[in-house]
Enzyme design. Structure first.
Site, PDB file in Angstrom:
ATOM      1  N   CYS A   1       0.878  -1.250   0.151  1.00  0.00           N
ATOM      2  CA  CYS A   1       0.032   0.087   0.072  1.00  0.00           C
ATOM      3  C   CYS A   1       0.935   1.373  -0.173  1.00  0.00           C
ATOM      4  O   CYS A   1       1.459   1.561  -0.831  1.00  0.00           O
ATOM      5  CB  CYS A   1      -0.972  -0.010   1.173  1.00  0.00           C
TER       6      CYS A   1
ATOM      7  N   HIS B   1      -3.655  -5.631   2.377  1.00  0.00           N
ATOM      8  CA  HIS B   1      -3.455  -5.760   3.670  1.00  0.00           C
ATOM      9  C   HIS B   1      -4.213  -7.011   4.152  1.00  0.00           C
ATOM     10  O   HIS B   1      -4.772  -7.811   3.359  1.00  0.00           O
ATOM     11  CB  HIS B   1      -4.212  -4.632   4.667  1.00  0.00           C
TER      12      HIS B   1
HETATM   13  N1  GLN Z   1      -2.263   6.862   2.377  1.00  0.00           N
HETATM   14  C1  GLN Z   1      -2.258   6.044   1.078  1.00  0.00           C
HETATM   15  C2  GLN Z   1      -3.574   6.009   0.403  1.00  0.00           C
HETATM   16  O1  GLN Z   1      -4.761   6.475   1.247  1.00  0.00           O
HETATM   17  C3  GLN Z   1      -2.114   4.532   1.575  1.00  0.00           C
HETATM   18  C4  GLN Z   1      -3.318   3.995   2.585  1.00  0.00           C
HETATM   19  C5  GLN Z   1      -2.648   2.590   3.150  1.00  0.00           C
HETATM   20  O2  GLN Z   1      -1.323   2.466   3.239  1.00  0.00           O
HETATM   21  N2  GLN Z   1      -3.427   1.851   3.513  1.00  0.00           N
HETATM   22  O3  GLN Z   1      -3.803   5.817  -0.704  1.00  0.00           O
END
Ligand code: GLN
Length: 251
Positions: A97, A202
């Site tokens: 992510c 995740h």
């Molecule tokens: N901040 C990033 C987004 O919202 C990644 C979020 C995350 O790592 N789940 O796309």
């Protein structure tokens, strides 16, 4: 022969939201069950490059935009260039992510200025602002660009606003079966460059998809010991039952 792997966990105090620490636990367990010794090294903003260079496998997890910004400077100017050389020498890596986004050229967040990336992956990410919803929920996909795992499924949980677009040097990891994937448009999830993988999943990703954990372990051993390695198979009964149940419930 007694094998040992050193796993570098990048920015564990900053980029490990949504339970991504579980990926480390999975790697450690799947090594120890095979009597492969594992050392996990926490690579923080303060850690020197020499520690990073001892790694046989790299992991960096997700985060909110704020933590992404805090890590960005060190990642781009200090650790990123070293990591880029390591990945170009086929060291395996998993970026989840926000880490996946940070490994690209830039991430345009919902608020504020673009967050530059380390330029390890040929990709960029942009948050669409109020135009589109966050991509959140259970998701599934089928691996397309890892020859040893082609056709196997991935399940996970995504929660990202950013939309990621791959360039020519980065192949998609998997084709979306359900969920948003990289950008909710092109039907792909994640990316592959040499032995480095980026993913929005995740869950954590690896315990839900043990074949991917084993793929990373096998590549790390092959690069370190410079020979083909056939990992001792693990039964993984619970993992497979959980994977199948999740897949059935969302596709
Ligand atoms: N901040 C990033 C987004 O919202 C990644 C979020 C995350 O790592 N789940 O796309």
């Amino acid at each position: 022969m007694k094998f040992k792997l050193t796993i570098a966990w990048l920015y564990p105090d900053l980029m490990s939201t949504y339970g991504d620490r579980g990926n480390l636990i999975c790697l450690e367990k799947r090594c120890s069950w095979r009597k492969i010794e594992v050392e996990i090294k926490n690579i923080t903003l303060e850690t020197g490059i020499s520690e990073l260079l001892t790694a046989d496998l790299l992991f960096m997890g997700g985060a909110q935009d704020r933590q992404q910004k805090v890590a960005a400077d060190d990642f781009i100017h200090h650790k990123g260039p070293v990591i880029k050389r390591m990945i170009n020498s086929d060291i395996p890596a998993l970026f989840v992510c926000a880490a996946y986004q940070a490994a690209g050229y830039y991430y345009k967040p919902y608020h504020g200025k673009d967050i530059p990336g380390a330029g390890i992956f040929d990709l960029y990410t942009e948050h669409p602002g109020d135009q589109k919803q966050r991509l959140i929920g259970n998701c599934a996909s089928e691996i397309v660009n890892l020859s040893e795992l082609k056709g196997t499924t991935l399940v996970g949980f995504e929660n990202h606003g950013g939309r990621t677009y791959l360039g020519g040097k980065m192949k998609p990891l998997a084709k979306v079966l359900t969920g948003g994937g990289n950008n909710g448009e092109d039907g792909f999830e994640g990316g592959v460059y040499r032995h480095a993988i980026g993913s929005y999943y995740h869950g954590p990703l690896l315990p839900k998809n043990p074949q991917l954990a084993d793929w990373l372990i096998a590549r790390a051993l092959e690069v370190k010991y410079r020979k083909k390695i056939k990992l001792q198979p693990l039964v993984s009964f619970e993992e497979k039952v959980a994977h199948k149940k999740m897949l059935k419930s969302i596709t």
